[in-house]
Design an enzyme around this catalytic site. Structure first.
Site, PDB file in Angstrom:
ATOM      1  N   ASP A 136       4.476 -17.054  20.516  1.00  0.00           N
ATOM      2  CA  ASP A 136       5.695 -17.603  22.192  1.00  0.00           C
ATOM      3  C   ASP A 136       7.031 -18.214  20.920  1.00  0.00           C
ATOM      4  O   ASP A 136       6.860 -18.180  20.128  1.00  0.00           O
ATOM      5  CB  ASP A 136       4.806 -19.133  22.005  1.00  0.00           C
ATOM      6  CG  ASP A 136       4.010 -19.163  23.120  1.00  0.00           C
ATOM      7  OD1 ASP A 136       2.557 -18.223  22.940  1.00  0.00           O
ATOM      8  OD2 ASP A 136       3.469 -20.347  24.013  1.00  0.00           O
ATOM      9  N   HIS A 174      -0.510 -15.136  14.982  1.00  0.00           N
ATOM     10  CA  HIS A 174      -1.575 -14.814  15.397  1.00  0.00           C
ATOM     11  C   HIS A 174      -1.468 -13.111  15.995  1.00  0.00           C
ATOM     12  O   HIS A 174      -0.019 -12.831  15.157  1.00  0.00           O
ATOM     13  CB  HIS A 174      -1.656 -15.179  17.023  1.00  0.00           C
ATOM     14  CG  HIS A 174      -2.314 -16.953  16.945  1.00  0.00           C
ATOM     15  ND1 HIS A 174      -3.610 -16.633  17.529  1.00  0.00           N
ATOM     16  CD2 HIS A 174      -1.731 -17.419  17.749  1.00  0.00           C
ATOM     17  CE1 HIS A 174      -3.514 -17.949  17.987  1.00  0.00           C
ATOM     18  NE2 HIS A 174      -2.139 -18.136  17.698  1.00  0.00           N
ATOM     19  N   SER A 177      10.035 -21.452  12.953  1.00  0.00           N
ATOM     20  CA  SER A 177      11.317 -21.143  12.512  1.00  0.00           C
ATOM     21  C   SER A 177      10.747 -19.189  13.207  1.00  0.00           C
ATOM     22  O   SER A 177      10.837 -19.721  14.214  1.00  0.00           O
ATOM     23  CB  SER A 177      10.123 -20.859  11.398  1.00  0.00           C
ATOM     24  OG  SER A 177      11.494 -20.236   9.873  1.00  0.00           O
TER      25      SER A 177
END
Length: 294
Positions: free
Chosen positions: A98, A155, A258
């Site tokens: 995200d 992911h 980050s």
């Protein structure tokens, strides 16, 4: 295509003091504070942070401050099942996180675009190994910025077999948009972990870039990678380990937020034309496809 943002005087005012800060000392303090289990402190911290950054806990597996053992457990919270469907087929490239796109596009020989007036080389990003960097010459890249409000697990864009990791020491400048517009070669100067995978699109590099207050980077196969912070580049060979991660599965996480950079080789992937700098992303969303699946 939207205009490329340029640095303002406010960007310089906010970014230049970062050169003077003791990045690693601040991050060690953050590490301790975010793992305090004192109930009143961690609950108050979570409540403040949720409201300050408009965090959406409706998607979280746990939704109450008291459900988390410390602030870092909240920050690296697991999403509820079904909230991030993995789109497309086996060779559809999906967003690793995200966040928002910092930049997306083609690698110019060995050069990756950071922001108007700034770029860095793949070679230095990957720790100086020209053989590794050569895999991505004239390839494609996407840089995804995870803001404080975002889900902070990273992911797999494609199924991949882990081949090699490189820990690269460095500074811990902020990676917020205003610093990317001001600090030259930002992502090649910060501490980072590079993971090289073999995928249906060929070699893929995932670069987890540390930042100030990012007190730890973890992977699912090695656990905590940093801290401790080291002074030397450390490479590990996983060719014979048979570690294979499925598309959309977790590969690592930032304990505080980050940036993740994904690299592919020449003619390996085609990005969807709708995506450009500053576009929002959700993990699992289709962002491209392998051009010549293997």
């Amino acid at each position: 295509m939207p205009a490329v943002p340029t640095a303002s005087w406010q960007d310089y005012l906010k970014s230049l003091p970062l050169y003077l800060l003791p990045h690693h000392a601040i991050s060690r303090l953050t590490l301790r504070l975010t793992r305090l289990r004192t109930r009143w402190f961690k609950n108050a911290f979570i409540h403040w942070f949720t409201h300050q950054y408009d965090v959406n806990l409706d998607e979280s597996l746990y939704r109450q401050a008291q459900d988390f053992e410390h602030f870092n457990a909240f920050f690296t919270r697991e999403l509820a099942p079904g909230t991030r469907p993995i789109e497309g087929d086996a060779c559809t490239v999906v967003s690793p996180a995200d966040g928002h796109i910092s930049q997306i596009g083609d690698i110019d020989d060995d050069t990756v675009f950071q922001a108007k007036g700034h770029s860095f080389s793949v070679t230095e990003l990957l720790g100086g190994d020209t053989q590794d960097a050569g895999l991505f010459r004239n390839g494609s890249f996407i840089t995804v910025y995870l803001s404080p409000r975002d889900y902070h697990r990273v992911h797999m864009p494609l199924e991949g077999k882990l081949r090699r990791t490189i820990y690269v020491p460095g500074r811990l400048f902020s990676v917020a948009p205003h610093t990317t517009r001001v600090i030259p070669r930002l992502f090649a100067r910060n501490e980072r972990l590079v993971a090289l995978f073999d995928t249906c699109a060929g070699p893929m590099a995932m670069v987890l870039v540390g930042a100030i207050n990012v007190a730890a980077i973890e992977t699912v196969w090695a656990g905590l990678v940093t801290p401790p912070h080291r002074r030397q580049i450390e490479a590990r060979d996983f060719t014979d380990s048979d570690i294979i991660l499925q598309r959309g599965s977790e590969m690592g996480r930032f304990n505080m937020g980050s940036t993740v950079i994904v690299l592919f080789g020449e003619h390996a992937v085609r990005w969807q034309s709708m995506f450009a700098a500053e576009a929002p992303l959700r993990m699992g969303e289709a962002i491209g496809s392998a051009e010549n699946p293997r």
